[in-house]
Design a protein around this motif. Structure first.
Motif, PDB file in Angstrom:
ATOM      1  N   GLY A   1      47.641 -13.720  72.807  1.00  0.00           N
ATOM      2  CA  GLY A   1      46.896 -13.685  74.062  1.00  0.00           C
ATOM      3  C   GLY A   1      47.060 -14.971  74.851  1.00  0.00           C
ATOM      4  O   GLY A   1      47.188 -14.951  76.083  1.00  0.00           O
TER       5      GLY A   1
ATOM      6  N   SER B   1      45.157 -14.129  68.710  1.00  0.00           N
ATOM      7  CA  SER B   1      44.694 -15.070  69.731  1.00  0.00           C
ATOM      8  C   SER B   1      45.853 -15.881  70.310  1.00  0.00           C
ATOM      9  O   SER B   1      45.896 -16.170  71.510  1.00  0.00           O
TER      10      SER B   1
ATOM     11  N   SER C   1      49.513 -15.242  65.810  1.00  0.00           N
ATOM     12  CA  SER C   1      48.214 -14.596  65.659  1.00  0.00           C
ATOM     13  C   SER C   1      47.858 -13.804  66.911  1.00  0.00           C
ATOM     14  O   SER C   1      48.473 -13.973  67.970  1.00  0.00           O
TER      15      SER C   1
ATOM     16  N   LEU D   1      40.273 -11.164  62.086  1.00  0.00           N
ATOM     17  CA  LEU D   1      40.839 -12.407  62.581  1.00  0.00           C
ATOM     18  C   LEU D   1      42.163 -12.742  61.903  1.00  0.00           C
ATOM     19  O   LEU D   1      42.875 -13.631  62.330  1.00  0.00           O
TER      20      LEU D   1
END
Length: 314
Positions: A98, A95, A93, A8
């Motif tokens: 995305g 995420s 990051s 992560l």
């Protein structure tokens, strides 16, 4: 090479136009200014359409939806660019990357479809004026907007999920202003040639369908306009159509520059300039294009400004 997208804590480094510029402060100031222009002008247009009853017609309803998309589009990129400049680093990051891909795809796809519906609106207004209130009733207008968002959401969801499932190598630098599929795939540890070809083919197909609708609609519209007996009627119709065609030209001009030109004509610096244009400059220009020569919007603006708080007489 070592894979790194299994934790992560992973992040990318965006090497955008600020990093490539000799004067990053000046570029950042220009981007911030254009962002404020886009938000203020589009926000004001949304407010005018909502408040002025004379603008409660299908054409202005669809224009207001385009303004909403433009605000969301530029807000996906501009604030982060400004914050990154202040922080002195431009990381994002996995995420977050995305999410940016998803938002750019969904808003761009929705705008693509909406522009086609807007051309249909002009087609009905000029070719079938007596049926306009029936063919463009509120239920139909809301269905157009809902269809634009739904089709774009499904398309964006599929591409985002599939793109983000690729393993990425330790090189974390994306030479682009924001996370988009083509520059991100360059970091993949496996061969993505087939997927890139599919993205290109499907992207062109989903672009050509609305574009064909726009070209067909305006071919019929212009044929009708030039056959109008009234010179004043021709000028009014051409004025309305020219605004939409200018916006269409800006949108599809960017699409051609980014997705149609051969790879030999692409470079990180050039692609960064294109990305600034379609994510920041165009959303600032669109409301001005629709407003500056539109008597209805200018009239609504004058009425709005004239309704300021009155000072009681002593």
């Amino acid at each position: 090479m070592e894979l790194w997208n299994t934790t992560l804590e992973t992040s990318f480094v965006l090497i955008g136009i600020l990093q490539d510029s000799k004067y990053p402060g000046l570029v950042c100031a220009a981007i911030t200014f254009l962002y404020l222009v886009a938000v203020i002008c589009n926000g004001l247009l949304l407010l005018l359409v909502a408040m002025d009853k004379r603008l409660h017609v299908p054409m202005y309803f669809l224009i207001s939806q385009l303004s909403l998309m433009d605000v969301l589009y530029t807000s996906t990129v501009s604030p982060k660019t400004f914050v990154d400049y202040l922080r002195g680093q431009s990381t994002i990051s996995l995420s977050g990357c995305g999410f940016q891909i998803f938002m750019i795809l969904i808003i761009g796809g929705a705008e693509d479809t909406l522009l086609a519906f807007m051309s249909y609106d002009r087609f009905v207004a000029i070719r079938h004026p007596l049926k306009y209130t029936i063919l463009m009733r509120p239920k139909v207008c809301w269905s157009m907007v809902a269809t634009s968002w739904l089709v774009a959401t499904v398309n964006a969801l599929v591409y985002t999920i599939y793109t983000m499932h690729f393993p990425f190598c330790k090189n974390r630098e994306i030479r682009h202003l924001l996370c988009e599929i083509p520059p991100l795939l360059k970091l993949a540890c496996i061969d993505t040639t087939k997927y890139e070809f599919m993205v290109y083919t499907m992207g062109m197909t989903l672009t050509l369908i609305p574009l064909s609708t726009i070209l067909a609609s305006y071919t019929l519209v212009l044929t009708t306009v030039f056959n109008m007996p009234s010179k004043q009627g021709r000028q009014k119709a051409l004025l309305t159509c020219s605004s939409h065609l200018t916006v269409v030209g800006l949108y599809y001009g960017n699409v051609v520059l980014i997705y149609v030109l051969p790879s030999a004509y692409h470079s990180p610096q050039r692609d960064n300039i294109f990305s600034v244009f379609y994510t920041i400059v165009t959303p600032a220009l669109n409301p001005l294009i629709y407003s500056l020569r539109n008597k209805d919007i200018l009239g609504a603006l004058k009425n709005f400004l004239g309704k300021g708080p009155s000072i009681p007489k002593l």
